[in-house]
Design a protein around this motif. Structure first.
Motif, short mmCIF file in Angstrom:
data_model
loop_
_atom_site.label_atom_id
_atom_site.label_comp_id
_atom_site.label_asym_id
_atom_site.label_seq_id
_atom_site.Cartn_x
_atom_site.Cartn_y
_atom_site.Cartn_z
N LEU A 1 31.45 6.78 36.26
CA LEU A 1 31.75 6.33 34.90
C LEU A 1 30.65 5.41 34.38
CD1 LEU A 1 35.59 5.69 35.18
CD2 LEU A 1 34.44 7.58 34.03
N ALA A 2 30.10 4.58 35.27
CA ALA A 2 29.02 3.68 34.84
C ALA A 2 27.79 4.47 34.43
CB ALA A 2 28.68 2.69 35.96
N LEU A 3 27.46 5.52 35.20
CA LEU A 3 26.31 6.34 34.83
C LEU A 3 26.55 7.02 33.49
CD1 LEU A 3 25.17 8.09 38.14
CD2 LEU A 3 23.84 6.53 36.72
N ASP A 4 27.76 7.51 33.28
CA ASP A 4 28.07 8.16 32.00
C ASP A 4 27.98 7.15 30.87
OD1 ASP A 4 29.09 10.54 30.53
OD2 ASP A 4 30.78 9.19 30.13
N ARG A 5 28.49 5.95 31.10
CA ARG A 5 28.41 4.90 30.08
C ARG A 5 26.96 4.51 29.83
NH1 ARG A 5 29.72 2.57 25.52
NH2 ARG A 5 29.55 0.29 25.54
N THR B 1 24.55 -3.06 35.11
CA THR B 1 24.86 -3.99 34.03
C THR B 1 25.95 -3.46 33.12
OG1 THR B 1 23.21 -3.06 32.51
CG2 THR B 1 22.46 -4.74 34.07
N VAL B 2 26.40 -2.25 33.38
CA VAL B 2 27.39 -1.62 32.52
C VAL B 2 28.79 -1.96 33.00
CG1 VAL B 2 28.33 0.59 31.75
CG2 VAL B 2 25.87 0.27 31.88
N ASP B 3 29.65 -2.38 32.09
CA ASP B 3 31.04 -2.68 32.42
C ASP B 3 31.87 -1.41 32.34
OD1 ASP B 3 30.57 -5.39 32.77
OD2 ASP B 3 30.80 -5.80 30.62
N VAL B 4 32.73 -1.21 33.36
CA VAL B 4 33.63 -0.06 33.37
C VAL B 4 35.06 -0.57 33.37
CG1 VAL B 4 34.35 2.01 34.62
CG2 VAL B 4 31.95 1.34 34.62
N ASP B 5 35.82 -0.14 32.40
CA ASP B 5 37.19 -0.60 32.23
C ASP B 5 38.07 -0.08 33.37
OD1 ASP B 5 40.06 0.16 30.74
OD2 ASP B 5 39.24 -1.81 30.28
N GLU B 6 38.97 -0.97 33.86
CA GLU B 6 39.89 -0.58 34.94
C GLU B 6 40.78 0.58 34.52
OE1 GLU B 6 41.71 -1.21 38.83
OE2 GLU B 6 39.86 -1.93 37.89
N ASP B 7 41.23 0.55 33.28
CA ASP B 7 42.09 1.63 32.79
C ASP B 7 41.34 2.96 32.76
OD1 ASP B 7 44.14 -0.15 32.50
OD2 ASP B 7 43.78 -0.49 30.36
N ALA B 8 40.04 2.91 32.46
CA ALA B 8 39.24 4.14 32.43
C ALA B 8 39.13 4.73 33.83
CB ALA B 8 37.86 3.87 31.85
N MET B 9 38.95 3.85 34.83
CA MET B 9 38.87 4.35 36.20
C MET B 9 40.21 4.93 36.64
SD MET B 9 36.41 1.78 38.38
CE MET B 9 37.23 0.24 37.91
N ARG B 10 41.32 4.26 36.26
CA ARG B 10 42.63 4.77 36.63
C ARG B 10 42.89 6.12 35.97
NH1 ARG B 10 46.19 4.08 40.56
NH2 ARG B 10 45.93 1.81 40.43
N ALA B 11 42.49 6.26 34.71
CA ALA B 11 42.69 7.54 34.01
C ALA B 11 41.85 8.65 34.65
CB ALA B 11 42.32 7.38 32.54
#
Length: 614
Positions: A369-373, A242-252
């Protein structure tokens, strides 16, 4: 009796130095002012308040250093540090008093020699430095005469202690007995009887038989204490989708870990370093079918793990990269340079480049990143849940209004699965009491939980109807063991009469040179204990669980006293026994000294010292 300089051994001198260094460990401590001069007296000797203060501070500081934090006096008292220090000082002064009673002392020359050997009292060139000496004593609140008298007492006490503890030995019989117990081995022959060896089938148990067996073994059918616990919990895995992960965060994240996703060509390499190029070249010429790289490594006293470089790139090989990467798998090349000197390199494998695009890495990046979020979301939610619980909300209400899930468990030590698999939950469940209010606790993986104890069900037997299959199986096993034991004892009589195992249709197996601690996974528990109770030729039947072992002792192997390891063990046993006797003698002597001299403890003075430390 006074002892001159030549009468005190170097061993005693170094013992005294150790005592002196310990005594100076409280450097910088202030002395205790007031009218009380001593916290205790033993005969004519006092335990001064300053000595108690210094030693107690030293012990507290040492404990604090070990704990990595400040230790208050109350904690030191709780673990008995104050009583330990006082007991040590009383023991020491008791010995000082005994030395005075028997006129045991040392001369001024010995005291002077000891002072000259203390590093803290020396200049850079090793000569005695009176200023350093005076400075150290001032910080201890001691005059030179007081310190030197203390040093004289310490020396006499050390001589007295050494006379008690030195030269204690036990007769060889003592060590020989221990060696025989630990080092003797046994040879024996055995054969196993199982259900297939039964001469008759097992009878059918009656209801009365099963009931009696159930009652005789009621502990096996008793449930442990059960704790009926309701809990609400939430973990990152529960909300990760259910957690949203930003595309820019994945690219970074991909750019930050670019080298991890895009690996260059590498080699798995081992490197053996030599003193000179000539040594390395000579070693290379020796390699062949009968002398491998492994042999060369072992010859140098190394293991392959010592020369393993793992996977490397050309840039990591200090000028040897081109040659190593040009070689085939399995080749040994060199001499080539390394940061440690000329070396031979063995190439064990070629690792091709690995290039993972952003699109290919996206699922892994999103999951991480989703787990961290999710962990951060739970961290924020935990504070809100804790506030609601404090305001009176129930766990059920928390589950209704948040992503937390409600659950129930009849928990007992050993329960597992889901939340019971977490150490934090098990520890909390063990300590939970009826009436405890739920509070948020961490699970260790970023998750949280809160729990409520509904009731405690005491240990209770299960109804026989619920465990009738286990009871029936247990009865059969016991009956089978009993029947096999009767057969085995009859066979033992026959074997004692001269028959062989084969004569009585048994398949024998032989064990040789087994010690008391040998591991016999497939044999009946208690068999080795029985073996060491038997004489050569004895035959015995040993009951197991549903089986019986027929056992014959064939040989008793004495300890090999020519074995270096056995002799080392013998010496260790002698030393251990001598030290134990010495400790007992010293303890008995110190107790007797205090009894004869009389001990008086000044509790107000002790309290005054404690007030200074606080």
């Amino acid at each position: 009796m006074a002892m001159g300089k030549g009468k005190l051994s170097k061993t005693f001198i170094w013992i005294l130095m150790g005592l002196l260094i310990i005594g100076l460990a409280g450097f910088g401590a202030t002395s205790l002012s007031g009218t009380a001069r001593s916290v205790a007296t033993v005969g004519e000797k006092e335990v001064s308040t300053d000595a108690y203060l210094r030693n107690l501070r030293t012990e507290i500081n040492a404990f604090a250093a070990q704990a990595g934090r400040a230790v208050p006096l109350s904690e030191a008292q709780a673990i008995g540090l104050d009583r330990q220090v006082l007991a040590q000082l009383i023991t020491a002064r008791g010995l000082d008093n005994e030395a005075a009673v028997i006129s045991l002392s040392v001369g001024d020359e010995v005291v002077a020699e000891q002072l000259l050997q203390v590093p803290s009292f020396q200049s850079a060139d090793g000569s005695f430095n009176r200023e350093a000496y005076s400075f150290a004593l001032r910080n201890q609140g001691l005059s030179e005469s007081e310190f030197e008298e203390q040093l004289r007492d310490d020396t006499a006490r050390t001589i007295l202690q050494s006379a008690l503890v030195a030269g204690n030995t036990l007769p060889d019989t003592y060590v020989d007995t221990l060696l025989a117990y630990t080092g003797e081995t046994r040879d024996f022959t055995w054969a196993r009887l199982t259900g297939s060896n039964l001469q008759t089938g097992l009878p059918e148990p009656s209801e009365a038989d099963l009931q009696a067996y159930y009652e005789d073994n009621i502990a096996s059918y008793t449930l442990p204490e059960l704790r009926d616990i309701t809990y609400a919990w939430i973990t990152p895995e529960m909300i990760v989708d259910t957690v949203d992960v930003d595309e820019d965060a994945m690219r970074a994240a991909y750019d930050e870990r670019f080298d991890e996703f895009n690996l260059p060509e590498r080699r798995l390499v081992e490197r053996l370093v030599f003193n000179t190029d000539a040594d390395a070249a000579d070693a290379l010429t020796r390699l062949g079918p009968d002398f491998t790289f492994e042999d060369l490594v072992i010859e140098r006293g190394l293991a392959l793990s010592d020369v393993d470089m793992g996977d490397v790139t050309p840039e990591m090989l200090d000028g040897a990269g081109d040659d190593v990467f040009a070689a085939e798998t399995g080749a040994v090349v060199g001499p080539l340079p390394s940061n440690l000197g000329p070396a031979l390199y063995r190439i064990n494998a070629v690792l091709d480049p690995q290039n993972t695009s952003f699109d290919d890495a996206r699922p892994d990046l999103r999951g991480e990143l989703a787990l961290d979020r999710a962990r951060r979301v739970i961290e924020t939610l935990a504070q809100s849940i804790d506030d609601e619980l404090a305001a009176g909300a129930t766990l059920e209400e928390i589950a209704d209004t948040t992503e937390a899930r409600i659950g129930q468990i009849d928990w007992f030590p050993g329960a597992d699965g889901e939340i019971a698999a977490y150490d934090a939950f098990r520890e909390a469940a063990r300590q939970l009491d009826e009436g405890d209010f739920p509070e948020v606790m961490q699970l260790g993986d970023g998750g949280v939980f809160a729990m409520r104890l509904n009731r405690i069900q005491p240990p209770a037997p299960q109804a026989i109807e619920d465990v009738i299959d286990q009871v029936s199986q247990g009865w059969d096993t016991r009956e089978q063991t009993a029947q096999l034991m009767v057969q085995a004892e009859e066979l033992a009589v026959t074997l004692t009469g001269g028959a062989t195992f084969e004569d009585v249709a048994l398949t024998p197996q032989t064990e040789t040179d087994l010690g008391r601690n040998a591991q016999l996974a497939d044999l009946t528990p208690g068999l080795l204990r029985a073996v060491f109770e038997m004489d050569i030729g004895d035959i015995r039947a040993i009951a197991g669980i549903g089986e019986v072992v027929v056992l014959r002792l064939d040989g008793i192997n004495a300890v090999d006293r020519s074995d270096a390891d056995i002799e080392m063990l013998a010496q260790a046993l002698r030393n251990q026994a001598a030290n134990s006797v010495a400790e007992d003698l010293f303890r008995a002597f110190a107790t007797d000294v205090q009894r004869r001299a009389g001990v008086e403890v000044n509790r107000p003075a002790i309290n005054a010292v404690h007030a200074v430390i606080q």
